[in-house]
Design an enzyme around this catalytic site. Structure first.
Site, PDB file in Angstrom:
ATOM      1  N   GLY A 150       0.810  -1.208   0.000  1.00 26.27           N
ATOM      2  CA  GLY A 150       0.000   0.000   0.000  1.00 26.27           C
ATOM      3  C   GLY A 150       0.845   1.259   0.000  1.00 26.27           C
ATOM      4  O   GLY A 150       0.523   2.253  -0.667  1.00 26.27           O
ATOM      5  N   TYR A 151       1.925   1.241   0.744  1.00 23.22           N
ATOM      6  CA  TYR A 151       2.843   2.372   0.796  1.00 23.22           C
ATOM      7  C   TYR A 151       3.491   2.589  -0.572  1.00 23.22           C
ATOM      8  O   TYR A 151       3.560   3.724  -1.074  1.00 23.22           O
ATOM      9  CB  TYR A 151       3.902   2.105   1.849  1.00 23.22           C
ATOM     10  N   GLU A 152       3.957   1.503  -1.191  1.00 25.18           N
ATOM     11  CA  GLU A 152       4.589   1.601  -2.498  1.00 25.18           C
ATOM     12  C   GLU A 152       3.622   2.165  -3.533  1.00 25.18           C
ATOM     13  O   GLU A 152       3.976   3.043  -4.334  1.00 25.18           O
ATOM     14  CB  GLU A 152       5.080   0.227  -2.941  1.00 25.18           C
ATOM     15  N   SER A 184       0.959   4.100  -3.148  1.00 26.66           N
ATOM     16  CA  SER A 184       0.664   5.514  -2.945  1.00 26.66           C
ATOM     17  C   SER A 184       1.861   6.396  -3.281  1.00 26.66           C
ATOM     18  O   SER A 184       1.706   7.493  -3.838  1.00 26.66           O
ATOM     19  CB  SER A 184       0.210   5.753  -1.506  1.00 26.66           C
TER      20      SER A 184
END
Length: 260
Positions: free
Chosen positions: A160-162, A164
């Site tokens: 999810g971090y990647e 975004s």
């Protein structure tokens, strides 16, 4: 990649914002995510150079042992209500978009939505609002720094971090490709591509936040539009190549509307 290279070599007036102690003296710098480890480290570096720092955060100010690590002014805001920051943005010389969340391995729709909203969409809305304010009040040169992270191009053990970070990173690349005739009044745009540093989001980061902040300010003072701080040498090669590829792609498919 002439347009990207030109940003590092021209626009000397705006580059003076960050040249030496006198360059920062009295400048108003807004930092989102100011309660985080990097936000505090950047605050310390900029205050030591004479800047007036405005902390912009979703949370109330957290007291720090060192006064220099705490912003002189503090503004609380809520993602989705970026318009409430307009009075603050109008007074800034530099806006640093540094807020974010790291969902780790959580891939539920609710968590992914939150990561996209905070890490990408809220930053995109603030980019647009700050650009509009700069165009409407072009009395002085201003800068906009966006922290996209090394996760923009490499795994970060957090899908999810990647996702975004790739989104906001590509949006910044698109803004770098604004045609020259539409650049009047826009802030100087810098992208911060940072490797793993120790913080509440990443307690096993290998770099101290103080070192990262020092390098960010140092490279900004050199006038670099692409600021890379990482122990991974591959990033120093991949990131410029990625930007070159995006520049060629975006330039090839840009819709060239007739000027006014």
């Amino acid at each position: 990649m002439p347009q990207f290279i030109a940003m590092a070599q021209t626009n000397n007036t705006s580059a003076q914002i960050g040249v030496g102690a006198k360059g920062w003296q009295g400048k108003r710098v807004g930092i989102t995510g100011a309660n985080g480890e990097l936000g505090r480290a950047l605050t310390e570096q900029l205050r030591a150079r004479g800047a007036w720092v405005v902390g912009i955060s979703h949370r109330a100010r957290v007291e720090t042992p060192s006064p220099l690590r705490s912003a002189q002014d503090w503004v609380c805001w809520c993602s989705g209500k970026e318009e409430t920051l307009d009075p603050t943005l109008r007074d800034l010389d530099v806006l640093v978009l540094n807020h974010g969340v790291n969902p780790g391995g959580d891939q539920t729709p609710e968590t992914l939505t939150k990561a996209l909203e905070i890490n990408a969409l809220s930053q995109w809305r603030l980019i647009q609002r700050f650009e509009q304010i700069c165009v409407e009040t072009p009395q002085r040169p201003r800068e906009l720094w966006v922290n996209t992270s090394e996760a923009e191009i490499q795994p970060a053990l957090s899908p999810g971090y990647e996702l975004s970070k790739r989104l906001i990173g590509q949006l910044v690349s698109l803004r770098w490709n604004v045609p020259e005739r539409h650049r009047a009044g826009l802030p100087r745009l810098r992208k911060l591509v940072l490797g793993p540093f120790r913080s509440s989001l990443n307690p096993i980061g290998v770099m101290p936040a103080a070192f990262v902040a020092q390098q960010v300010v140092f490279q900004a003072n050199l006038g670099l539009p692409l600021i890379v701080v990482t122990p991974n040498p591959i990033t120093f090669v991949l990131m410029p190549l990625t930007e070159l590829g995006r520049w060629l792609y975006n330039r090839s498919f840009r819709l060239n509307r007739p000027g006014p």
